[in-house]
Scaffold this active site. Structure first.
Site, PDB file in Angstrom:
ATOM      1  N   GLY A 204      -0.690  -1.531  -4.858  1.00 34.04           N
ATOM      2  CA  GLY A 204       0.344  -0.499  -4.805  1.00 34.04           C
ATOM      3  C   GLY A 204      -0.258   0.875  -4.615  1.00 34.04           C
ATOM      4  O   GLY A 204      -1.444   1.002  -4.317  1.00 34.04           O
ATOM      5  N   ASN A 205       0.565   1.895  -4.770  1.00 31.36           N
ATOM      6  CA  ASN A 205       0.067   3.265  -4.655  1.00 31.36           C
ATOM      7  C   ASN A 205       0.810   4.164  -5.624  1.00 31.36           C
ATOM      8  O   ASN A 205       1.736   3.725  -6.313  1.00 31.36           O
ATOM      9  CB  ASN A 205       0.174   3.755  -3.208  1.00 31.36           C
ATOM     10  CG  ASN A 205       1.605   3.757  -2.727  1.00 31.36           C
ATOM     11  OD1 ASN A 205       2.443   4.503  -3.226  1.00 31.36           O
ATOM     12  ND2 ASN A 205       1.911   2.893  -1.765  1.00 31.36           N
TER      13      ASN A 205
END
Ligand code: CTP
Length: 398
Positions: A204-205
């Site tokens: 993810g980020n």
């Protein structure tokens, strides 16, 4: 600031709005109507605001509050604004302290209506809303959803955090919410995608989704029909009067964006899309028992922005975002200019990121680059302010 509270059941949410407005550091005076005090006691408003609460014009007469309060205000927020309060304001009546203050105020005025759908849609209310808007009052679109009792429809008070954000926006920029996107349909993506590794883990980020949600919120309040394609966010409430479509991965976001972009006047890619995804999704939870972990094998995700540009319909505007850090060779703006050319979009918002900037914080700054060669600085301000600048540029080009 003045916070007007009219007598509807949503008045119970005004305490939360008040708390959020005071967090901006402003002094807030609460002006409830007599009916509002049937729902929330004056003591609640007095304790949270630190100021006395009156409804009529005959208290503390020597200080002439019905004139002074309006004259001295930087912003008036009325939340909830009932059908009756808007009717009185539209007629210019001054039969209590709140309506008197509305007549003397020369600052931005924000009404957040809340009422049953029938009342909101009644021609009398429509006419009052139009009249107030024509005089420069910002009358928010209400949210849709569950009303008092079992019925649902437009008429719910927007989330208190959203009202506070829009209030802050009007303090930053009094003309941030014109109705210049009425009749337009726009699509905004927001948040960060998650690329699954196994049933419990993902790549993810750090995108919180706040900038994309601000873009959707501001567009809806400028009159547009808005579809918000939302990847993962930091638990943000759906903006009022916005259609939200959820998408988890880059592939889901791509599908949702390509579908929503059909017939749209403007498409904004504010989502942080993963550039890569794991080649294969492991069907079970990866165990740590293996002596050495398997290396991750990644495949490239399609560039959704480039696809949207390629499929752009005549007259459609496509807006991209670029989060850049700059390096020892070039600054963030240089990389932004390159990205504008590479992506082919009409407008590119360049954010300088790193050192706590842009991600997971309320403020944002950068540059707005146009394919027509225009470049403007987006001064530091709320994500709502940046959103309002982006929509100015879009509206001018539409
Ligand atoms: N974007 C997209 N699809 C991707 C990756 C990015 O649509 N697979 C969009 C983003 O939503 C944003 C713009 O492209 O509007 C720029 O994203 P950014 O991550 O800055 O650019 P990249 O193309 O990934 O370039 P790089 O990471 O090499 O800087």
């Amino acid at each position: 600031m003045l916070l007007g509270v009219a007598g509807g059941i949503a008045a119970y949410k005004s305490a939360e709005i008040l708390r959020r407005l005071t967090e901006t550091g402003h002094s807030v005076r609460v002006l409830p109507t007599a009916s509002a005090l049937e729902f929330v006691g004056a003591a609640t408003f007095e304790a949270l605001s630190g100021h006395p609460v009156r409804t009529g014009v005959f208290a503390d007469v020597p200080s002439v509050p019905h004139v002074k309060l309006g004259q001295e205000a930087d912003l008036v927020v009325v939340a909830p604004a009932t059908a009756d309060l808007m009717a009185r304001a539209a007629q210019g009546r001054a039969d209590d302290l709140l309506t008197a203050a509305l007549l003397t105020a020369r600052c931005p005025v924000l009404f957040a209506p809340a009422m049953h759908t029938e009342m909101w849609e009644h021609p009398a209310t429509r006419a009052n809303v139009e009249l107030l808007r024509s005089r420069g009052v910002v009358v928010l679109e209400p949210a849709s959803g569950r009303l008092t009792g079992q019925d649902t429809g437009p008429g719910r008070l927007p989330d208190p955090a959203e009202i506070a954000d829009l209030a802050r926006l009007l303090l930053e920029r009094a003309d941030a919410l014109p109705r210049d996107l009425a009749g337009r349909r726009v699509v905004v993506s927001a948040g960060g995608t998650r690329e699954a590794l196994d049933p419990v883990r993902y790549l993810g980020n750090r995108s919180s989704g706040r900038q994309g949600y601000a873009l959707a919120r501001v567009a809806a309040q400028r009159g547009a029909a808005v579809t918000l394609v939302s990847a993962h966010t930091s638990d943000l409430a759906a903006p009022a009067a916005v259609d939200v479509v959820h998408a988890g991965s880059a592939a889901e976001l791509r599908e949702a964006m390509l579908a929503a972009a059909k017939g749209a006047d403007a498409v904004v890619m504010a989502a942080a899309v993963a550039d890569f995804r794991p080649v294969s999704l492991v069907g079970h939870k990866i165990k740590k028992s293996a002596a050495e972990p398997d290396p991750l094998r990644l495949a490239k995700n399609p560039d959704i922005l480039v696809e949207l540009v390629g499929g752009r319909e005549p007259g459609q505007m496509v807006v991209g975002f670029a989060a850049e850090t700059g390096d020892e060779h070039h600054d963030a703006l240089h990389y932004g200019r390159e990205k504008l050319v590479r992506k082919g979009c009409d407008l590119l918002v360049v954010n300088a990121v790193g050192d706590g900037r842009a991600f997971e914080v309320a403020d944002n700054a950068g540059w707005l680059l146009g394919a027509d060669g225009t470049e403007s600085v987006l001064a530091n301000g709320s994500k709502g302010l940046l959103a309002s600048r982006v929509w100015d540029a879009v509206a001018a080009r539409l």
